[in-house]
Design a protein around this motif. Structure first.
Motif, PDB file in Angstrom:
ATOM      1  N   TRP A 241       0.909   5.132   1.215  1.00 23.27           N
ATOM      2  CA  TRP A 241       0.526   3.754   1.538  1.00 23.27           C
ATOM      3  C   TRP A 241       1.764   2.883   1.685  1.00 23.27           C
ATOM      4  N   ALA A 242       1.680   1.892   2.521  1.00 25.24           N
ATOM      5  CA  ALA A 242       2.738   0.891   2.616  1.00 25.24           C
ATOM      6  C   ALA A 242       2.619  -0.081   1.449  1.00 25.24           C
ATOM      7  N   VAL A 243       3.689  -0.839   1.229  1.00 28.92           N
ATOM      8  CA  VAL A 243       3.666  -1.787   0.109  1.00 28.92           C
ATOM      9  C   VAL A 243       2.603  -2.853   0.329  1.00 28.92           C
ATOM     10  N   GLY A 244       2.420  -3.278   1.543  1.00 27.92           N
ATOM     11  CA  GLY A 244       1.403  -4.305   1.820  1.00 27.92           C
ATOM     12  C   GLY A 244      -0.010  -3.818   1.628  1.00 27.92           C
ATOM     13  N   ALA A 245      -0.207  -2.489   1.685  1.00 31.56           N
ATOM     14  CA  ALA A 245      -1.559  -1.936   1.504  1.00 31.56           C
ATOM     15  C   ALA A 245      -1.923  -1.733   0.060  1.00 31.56           C
ATOM     16  N   LEU A 246      -0.985  -1.987  -0.857  1.00 26.94           N
ATOM     17  CA  LEU A 246      -1.261  -1.818  -2.287  1.00 26.94           C
ATOM     18  C   LEU A 246      -2.019  -3.040  -2.790  1.00 26.94           C
TER      19      LEU A 246
END
Length: 284
Positions: A241-246
């Protein structure tokens, strides 16, 4: 009564009605002359009033609908009263017999004279309206076959009786005694133990009524995971996952945990990602 007797009765009734019409015809003709009718109109005026009475009587006998029959009876009653009033006035005013009365003068008192003239002049118009309505009702009337009506009534009664029998079943007596099976009956070399009927019925009743919320004792126990185990599962699930998707909602659905723990996991994973990012840059 045989057919001959019925025929004689009808002929006698027609004779009486014809004589009564002749008596009423004389009075109604003189009243028609007094309200300005010519000789031909005065001759036909009694047929307008008493003729509609006969038509309403026939319609009352033919029609079977309650509303239509009530309407025909009201017309018959109204024209009977009107004919009676005009015959009564003819008997009170002798000038009407010789035709010496002034036109439009049926009584000495003006209000009574106006009411009588209005009654006498409105009867022909009413005959047109009510007569047409009665004829239309008779022509559109569809008589019901007595055999069909009797059959439908019998079917309805039978159906109601059967429904009543089904809706009120006979009470079943409670079985309190224990039914024991013979000890000689053997299945797989093992004797069948006697089973109380009441216990089986009670058990089947409890099974049917087991609805609603499942008790905690009947649920499958779920192992409680520690914080480290949750963190490891979250790391594995969000490795790509990307950081923004966390997000807390995404992590909660991925590891199936509570919203509070999901928020803690989100902050932890973001912190780890932020620490790993500068290290990777320095290595590069």
């Amino acid at each position: 009564m045989n057919r001959t007797g019925k025929t004689l009765l009808v002929l006698a009734l027609v004779t009486v009605v014809a004589m009564a019409f002749r008596v009423s015809w004389n009075a109604l003709r003189d009243v028609a002359r007094a309200i300005g009718a010519d000789s031909t109109a005065a001759l036909l005026y009694p047929f307008v009033v008493d003729g509609l009475m006969a038509l309403a009587l026939v319609a009352t006998l033919v029609l079977t609908d309650r509303a239509d029959k009530r309407f025909a009876l009201r017309v018959l009653a109204a024209y009977t009263v009107a004919s009676l009033v005009l015959n009564y006035v003819h008997g009170l005013v002798p000038e009407l017999h010789g035709g010496s009365v002034d036109w439009g003068r049926l009584a000495d008192w003006n209000p009574a004279n106006w009411a009588l003239v209005l009654l006498a002049t409105s009867l022909p118009v009413g005959s047109i309206y009510f007569g047409s309505d009665l004829v239309a009702k008779v022509l559109h009337h569809r008589p019901v076959d007595p055999a069909i009506a009797e059959e439908s009534t019998e079917t309805t009664v039978k159906r109601s009786t059967s429904d009543l029998e089904e809706s009120t079943p006979a009470p079943v007596a409670a079985v309190d005694a224990l039914v024991e099976l013979p000890a000689s009956v053997v299945v797989d070399s093992k004797p069948i133990e006697p089973v109380p009927v009441g216990a089986v019925a009670a058990e089947s009743t409890r099974l049917r009524q087991a609805t609603g919320r499942v008790p905690d004792a009947a649920r499958t126990p779920r192992r409680t995971r520690s914080d480290d185990e949750l963190l490891d599962e979250a790391r594995s699930a969000t490795a790509d996952w990307a950081v923004g998707a966390l997000t807390a909602e995404g992590i909660r659905k991925a590891v199936r945990t509570s919203p509070a723990k999901a928020r803690v996991l989100r902050e932890t994973l973001r912190a780890e990602r932020s620490i790993d990012a500068p290290v990777m840059d320095e290595v590069a």
